[in-house]
Design an enzyme around this catalytic site. Structure first.
Site, PDB file in Angstrom:
ATOM      1  N   CYS A 145       0.855  -1.202  -0.125  1.00 44.76           N
ATOM      2  CA  CYS A 145       0.090  -0.127  -0.038  1.00 44.76           C
ATOM      3  C   CYS A 145       0.912   1.307   0.048  1.00 44.76           C
ATOM      4  O   CYS A 145       1.068   1.878   1.122  1.00 44.76           O
ATOM      5  CB  CYS A 145      -1.066  -0.156   1.212  1.00 44.76           C
ATOM      6  SG  CYS A 145      -2.295   1.304   1.225  1.00 44.76           S
ATOM      7  N   CYS A 175      -5.522   1.989  -5.235  1.00 48.31           N
ATOM      8  CA  CYS A 175      -5.048   2.564  -3.902  1.00 48.31           C
ATOM      9  C   CYS A 175      -6.187   3.828  -3.538  1.00 48.31           C
ATOM     10  O   CYS A 175      -5.949   4.806  -4.020  1.00 48.31           O
ATOM     11  CB  CYS A 175      -3.502   3.125  -4.010  1.00 48.31           C
ATOM     12  SG  CYS A 175      -2.907   3.912  -2.356  1.00 48.31           S
TER      13      CYS A 175
END
Length: 461
Positions: free
Chosen positions: A212, A402
């Site tokens: 991430c 994301c």
């Protein structure tokens, strides 16, 4: 009760408790319904009668979801998952713990409740793989033979690459990281106090591939937004250091993200590696690479004081991946031992009876649960093809997502492929997703977690 019904019941509970309004409930259900309609595979056809012994190394998002899908595809499944965890975490929620939106117990369930019925769970660590012998060794439970292996062990956090701080000392000197459940819990009170009192905040990502990539940016922006809500933005001085040559590398979304940092007066230094944290004196040390016009590269040391810091630990593949000869041996993915996986078929480049996906896979996409969700049907289909003696034909296009939280109530939802081109999912494709949106916040905070636990892990999404 179906998984879809459980999701709706969870949304109804949030409405009853006043967490969301009736209007928001309807918006979430509409958006989530569109996501589910597109994301759920078609009804499973007749099950394959092929028989083989499958060992899945890792019981995270990829491992458990892979097992659930295989159980639905095989008439006589023989599946073993090797994983030592007691708890199964919804890791995208760590950012929201660090931002004060989720509580510490909102992001996990007992691992035994997440394990699919019909698989054998070996609660242990893998220490070595013998790919030429089709054998996996564990720390305490002996060895296991396989016909096919699914390699999904996640990442290793390499604390040795940062001097002055360790896993045990997270939080000392007000240096925090949300890439850990305990660390996320310590981040929120520290961020809250910093936003109230003011001071210098230092935020950084890392120079390795990592889980991430948007999370460090989210914490930085949420810190600023906390100060905004407290009326203390004039008392804070935030600075962001990135190990990359740009703040973000997806052209469709980068301009708005850079604009947000400029609007909030948060300078960004590029090509910076965090080398050390002096938790006693609250000082961070970076090594910055500078490239001259003629291509000559030099480095300089940056030492900066801070009152609050959020950092990211360099990441690599677990040691056994490299020690087992499963890693890339050349190229940019070799240094950190990422598994040598074909980026389209997700089959190991040397050992064709090994499938790899998720965070450990050495493929040029982001390491997110959204990427895993898109890799799963490809991995399952190609594994079945291998088991049945067919040519694997399913292709993964590198999709990843994301959701960058830019403030409380808004998310810049970045969806893209290997080519860094936008791959916006309906119904978000009806909106201008080059800018932050409220509906993306609703999905991030209220919808994606129950979708993960009730649908994805069950092989339904």
């Amino acid at each position: 009760m179906s998984a879809e019904s459980k999701f709706e019941k969870e949304m109804e509970r949030l409405q009853r408790e006043g967490v969301i309004t009736r209007t928001q409930f309807l918006q979430i259900m509409a958006a989530a319904g569109a996501f589910l309609a597109l994301g759920t595979d078609k009804a499973y056809a007749a099950k394959s009668s092929v028989r083989a012994k499958i060992v899945i190394v890792g019981g995270g998002a990829a491992g458990i979801s892979m097992a659930s899908r295989l159980l639905r595809k095989l008439q006589s499944p023989d599946i073993t998952i090797i994983d030592p965890s007691d708890k199964h975490f919804y890791q995208p929620g760590f950012t929201l713990i660090g931002g004060g939106v989720y509580g510490k117990d909102d992001v996990w369930r007992p691992q035994e409740e997440c394990m699919p019925s019909g698989v054998k769970w070996v609660k242990d660590k893998v220490t070595l793989v013998h790919p030429t012998l089709n054998k996996v060794e564990t720390e305490k439970s002996g060895s296991f033979d396989y016909d096919f292996m699914v390699l999904v062990p996640g990442v290793k956090y390499d604390w040795s690459r940062i001097e002055g701080i360790t896993y045990k000392t997270i939080g000392e000197g007000n240096a925090h990281t949300i890439y850990d459940w305990r660390g996320a819990q310590m981040t929120w009170p520290a961020m809250k106090e910093f936003a109230e009192k003011g001071g210098r905040g230092v935020f950084c990502d890392t120079y390795t591939k990592h889980k991430c990539g948007g999370a460090p940016k989210k914490i930085c922006l949420l810190t600023w937004d906390n100060a905004r809500k407290n009326g203390t933005t004039d008392k804070i001085d935030l600075h962001y250091y990135t190990g990359s040559k740009s703040l973000y590398n997806v052209p469709h979304f980068t301009p708005r993200l850079e604009e947000i940092y400029r609007e909030r007066n948060i300078p960004v230094d590029m090509n910076c590696k965090l080398k050390a944290i002096d938790t006693h004196d609250k000082k961070a040390y970076f090594e910055q690479t500078i490239t001259a016009a003629d291509g000559t590269k030099t480095t300089r040391e940056i030492g900066t004081e801070y009152d609050f810091m959020h950092f990211l630990v360099p990441q690599c593949a677990p040691d056994f991946v490299r020690e087992s000869g499963l890693s890339w041996t050349e190229g940019s993915l070799a240094a950190d031992g990422w598994a040598m996986i074909d980026q389209e078929t997700l089959i190991h480049k040397t050992y064709p009876n090994i499938i790899g996906l998720g965070d450990c896979a050495g493929i040029p996409t982001s390491k997110t649960s959204a990427a895993v969700r898109k890799q799963l049907p490809i991995a399952v289909e190609n594994l079945l093809a291998l088991m049945e003696g067919r040519t694997p034909e399913a292709i993964y296009n590198g999709y990843a997502a994301c959701p960058i939280v830019t403030e409380y109530g808004k998310v810049l939802m970045c969806e893209f492929d290997y080519k860094k081109e936008p791959q916006i999912t309906f119904p978000l494709s009806l909106l201008d997703m080059s800018k932050e949106q409220w509906v993306a916040w609703l999905l991030k905070v209220y919808a994606l977690k129950p979708i993960y636990f009730e649908l994805m892990l069950r092989g339904l999404y």
